[in-house]
Design an enzyme around this catalytic site. Structure first.
Site: not given
Length: 336
Positions: A127, A152
């Site tokens: 990501s 995350y």
């Protein structure tokens, strides 16, 4: 060839599976259909995929190593796309344990299965959030990413480290893709473009963080899938020029590679909202708010290495891509 797509009921996994099936591959889809967002949307995606005779679906969790290894044993899987993960930066502030179970334990199980069954190439989702506190733009995969600002992001950085370990120890070719704000039809309802569209249609207020002073490298789903497809036949090899005294984080002496996959063209959030307003034909009711913890001001992908290695070149203008999303949204949500 037989290709495993974990997270097949997810946004990117669904579109990737459709493309693979269209190119006559056999696709094994895996998903746990969790309730992070509307399960009905995930089930609708799977129903579309199951219309194709070359698609087989397993509802299971990556945390179940026995089930995962049985799947590998039953199918001669050559390529793995690992897209299954607990998504969402803001949700990771509320429920960090979900990210450890899915993104760390689940990914470890994928690596173990790839090791035991001699997978030819593991391509997995990282990501843009791994860039965290970095301010040098555009973000380059050659940059250090040691300062994440959300759980995350920390789990995604951990995935890259875990993948390198398995590439080093077991010679498994692994490619990590740092996605930059992917959007398009059948998208994720928790993403800003989706919730903004919903609220504009319903004449509800949209919350805009950092007083609107934010930019995102919006990337259309078809461009993302094209890049992923091209990577199948380009497993990373050992970089013979890799310098241990001046290590490049994006490659290695092991068969390991990290790429950014984005549009290389960030758009200011307020301009983005103006495009939505024009396409929908309604003005947005905007409520400005401060920056939230874990969020970043700008995402901007340096995609030069992906361009060089596979000729990746995103070609969908934002107005065209958003137009396709809005047409899908009206058909799916506003049909009589």
């Amino acid at each position: 060839m037989k290709i495993l797509v974990t997270g097949a009921a997810g946004f990117i996994g669904f579109h990737l599976s459709k493309r693979l099936l269209a190119e006559s591959h056999q696709v094994i889809g895996l998903d746990n259909l969790n309730e992070y967002y509307d399960v009905c949307l995930k089930e609708e995606r799977i129903k579309i995929l199951e219309k194709h005779p070359n698609f087989t679906f397993y509802k299971t969790d990556l945390g179940n190593l026995e089930s995962l290894k049985q799947l590998f044993a039953d199918h001669s899987i050559r390529i793995v796309f690992n897209l299954a993960a607990q998504a969402g930066v803001r949700y990771s502030l509320k429920n960090p344990h979900a990210y450890v179970l899915s993104n760390l334990l689940g990914f470890l199980n994928v690596l173990e299965a790839c090791r035991d069954y001699s997978v030819e190439h593991l391509i997995y989702a990282s990501s843009s959030s791994v860039y965290g506190s970095n301010t040098k733009i555009p973000f380059s995969p050659k940059d250090s990413v040691d300062h994440p600002v959300s759980m995350y992001a920390a789990t995604k950085k951990s995935n890259e480290l875990m993948a390198h370990t398995y590439s080093h120890l077991y010679n498994i070719p692994t490619t990590g893709l740092r996605f930059f704000t992917v959007y398009g039809p059948w998208g994720r309802p928790d993403m800003a473009y989706y919730s903004f569209t919903k609220n504009i249609f319903e004449e509800k207020t949209i919350k805009v963080f950092n007083q609107g002073d934010m930019s995102r490298d919006f990337t259309f789903i078809d461009d993302i899938v094209e890049g992923m497809i091209r990577l199948i036949d380009h497993p990373p090899k050992s970089n013979n020029y890799w310098d241990r005294n001046n290590p490049d984080p994006s490659s290695s002496y092991a068969p390991y590679q990290i790429y950014n996959i984005g549009n290389n063209n960030p758009v200011n959030l307020m301009k983005f909202i103006q495009i939505l307003e024009k396409l929908i034909g309604k003005k947005a009711k905007v409520e400005f708010s401060p920056m939230e913890p874990g969020d970043v001001k700008v995402t901007y992908a340096d995609i030069s290495s992906l361009q060089k290695d596979i000729g990746f070149s995103p070609s969908t203008p934002l107005e065209i891509g958003l137009g396709q999303f809005i047409e899908w949204y009206k058909e799916y949500h506003l049909k009589e």
